[in-house]
Design a protein around this motif. Structure first.
Motif, short mmCIF file in Angstrom:
data_model
loop_
_atom_site.label_atom_id
_atom_site.label_comp_id
_atom_site.label_asym_id
_atom_site.label_seq_id
_atom_site.Cartn_x
_atom_site.Cartn_y
_atom_site.Cartn_z
N PHE A 111 0.85 -1.19 0.00
CA PHE A 111 0.00 0.00 0.00
C PHE A 111 0.89 1.25 0.00
O PHE A 111 1.77 1.38 0.85
CB PHE A 111 -0.92 0.00 1.22
N ARG A 112 0.62 2.14 -0.96
CA ARG A 112 1.47 3.33 -1.13
C ARG A 112 0.64 4.60 -1.00
O ARG A 112 -0.49 4.68 -1.48
CB ARG A 112 2.15 3.28 -2.50
N GLY A 113 1.23 5.62 -0.33
CA GLY A 113 0.63 6.95 -0.29
C GLY A 113 -0.49 7.15 0.71
O GLY A 113 -1.16 8.18 0.67
N ALA A 114 -0.70 6.22 1.63
CA ALA A 114 -1.82 6.35 2.56
C ALA A 114 -1.63 7.53 3.52
O ALA A 114 -2.59 8.23 3.84
CB ALA A 114 -2.00 5.06 3.34
N ALA A 115 -0.40 7.75 3.98
CA ALA A 115 -0.16 8.82 4.97
C ALA A 115 -0.46 10.20 4.39
O ALA A 115 -0.89 11.10 5.12
CB ALA A 115 1.28 8.75 5.46
N GLY A 116 -0.26 10.39 3.10
CA GLY A 116 -0.51 11.69 2.48
C GLY A 116 -1.85 11.82 1.82
O GLY A 116 -2.14 12.85 1.19
N GLY A 124 -8.94 13.58 8.77
CA GLY A 124 -8.90 12.86 10.03
C GLY A 124 -9.35 11.41 9.97
O GLY A 124 -9.77 10.85 10.98
N GLY A 125 -9.24 10.79 8.80
CA GLY A 125 -9.68 9.41 8.66
C GLY A 125 -8.62 8.41 9.09
O GLY A 125 -7.47 8.75 9.35
N ILE A 126 -9.03 7.16 9.16
CA ILE A 126 -8.16 6.05 9.55
C ILE A 126 -8.13 5.03 8.42
O ILE A 126 -9.16 4.73 7.81
CB ILE A 126 -8.67 5.38 10.85
N VAL A 127 -6.94 4.50 8.14
CA VAL A 127 -6.76 3.53 7.06
C VAL A 127 -6.99 2.12 7.59
O VAL A 127 -6.50 1.75 8.66
CB VAL A 127 -5.34 3.63 6.46
N SER A 128 -7.74 1.33 6.83
CA SER A 128 -7.94 -0.09 7.15
C SER A 128 -7.49 -0.93 5.96
O SER A 128 -7.95 -0.70 4.84
CB SER A 128 -9.41 -0.37 7.46
N HIS A 129 -6.61 -1.90 6.22
CA HIS A 129 -6.18 -2.86 5.20
C HIS A 129 -7.02 -4.12 5.39
O HIS A 129 -6.86 -4.84 6.37
CB HIS A 129 -4.70 -3.17 5.33
#
Length: 253
Positions: A111-116, A124-129
């Motif tokens: 997974f690329r670029g999630a932090a930006g 203010g969202g949260i990433v879920s894999h």
């Protein structure tokens, strides 16, 4: 055919649980080689060299070269059995690879670029894999080491599915071939219980303090009741003391 790792194996003629235990005590790992329109063969691998290779993520999704009696042969890792408590491999399944036959492999997702991503950085969202690896079908020459998903443009409540993954030529996703376009990653709002956790703790502390206040006030009241009771007893005793002299005077008459 390009290979990335090389292992050395030996044929073994003894099989069964007892033979496998004796083999492991000598620093070897029992293995089986099958497929490729040939008979399955029982093998043994060096445990230490195998453990070093397993530390590399690419080992699980690459064409391996296994050398048996000096003859290299391309294979893929199909199954791996580990000890539940020890850092030890108990058994390995290897499959022969042919240039003109497609293989099914499970490869990792990157997974690329999630932090930006705007959904994380400004919303203010949260990433879920939701998936970390997928099974693909391809010829050995087309086998990728991993598949990459770009999350840099995702907003909150956006979702990536299997159909959104860019595929190299000659590669197909097994689940998509069966009509299952599953979710892979998403950006969502933090859960309600995470947000309300702090106010809930504060309310609990306030309720405990309120319950403790009446209990503290009840102790002085109980202490004050004891002197009052003692005073009442003294007052009851006074009339009795005064009545005695009256009887004495009556006796003189």
């Amino acid at each position: 055919m390009k290979t990335s790792f090389e292992l050395t194996a030996e044929f073994r003629n003894t099989e069964g649980k007892g033979a496998s235990r004796r083999l492991r005590r000598t620093g070897k790992v029992p293995a089986v080689l099958y497929g490729g329109h040939a008979e399955p063969r029982a093998l043994s691998l060096d445990h230490q060299r195998l453990m070093l290779a397993l530390d590399n993520e690419r080992f699980y999704s690459s064409i391996l070269s296994i050398k048996i009696d000096g003859q290299p042969q391309p294979v893929i890792l199909k199954d791996l059995q580990r000890h539940p408590a020890k850092n030890q491999v108990l058994h390995v399944d290897l499959q022969r690879v042919l240039d003109n036959e497609k293989i099914r492999m499970t490869i990792p997702l990157h997974f690329r670029g999630a932090a930006g991503a705007p959904g994380v950085k400004t919303e203010g969202g949260i990433v879920s894999h939701l998936l970390n690896d997928i099974e693909i079908l391809c010829l050995p020459k087309d086998l990728p080491e991993f598949l990459e998903i770009d999350m840099s443009a995702m907003h909150i409540n956006d979702m990536k599915r299997l159909s959104d993954i860019p595929l190299p030529p000659g590669v197909s996703i097994v689940l998509l071939a069966h009509g299952r376009d599953e979710a892979v990653a998403s950006i969502h709002h933090p859960r309600a219980e995470e947000v309300e956790a702090v106010p809930e703790v504060a309310a609990t502390d306030a309720a405990a303090a309120a319950a403790a206040a009446p209990a503290a006030g009840a102790a002085p009241a109980a202490g004050a009741a004891a002197p009052a009771a003692a005073g009442a007893k003294k007052e009851e005793g006074k009339p009795a003391a005064a009545a005695a002299p009256a009887k004495k005077e009556g006796g003189k008459k």
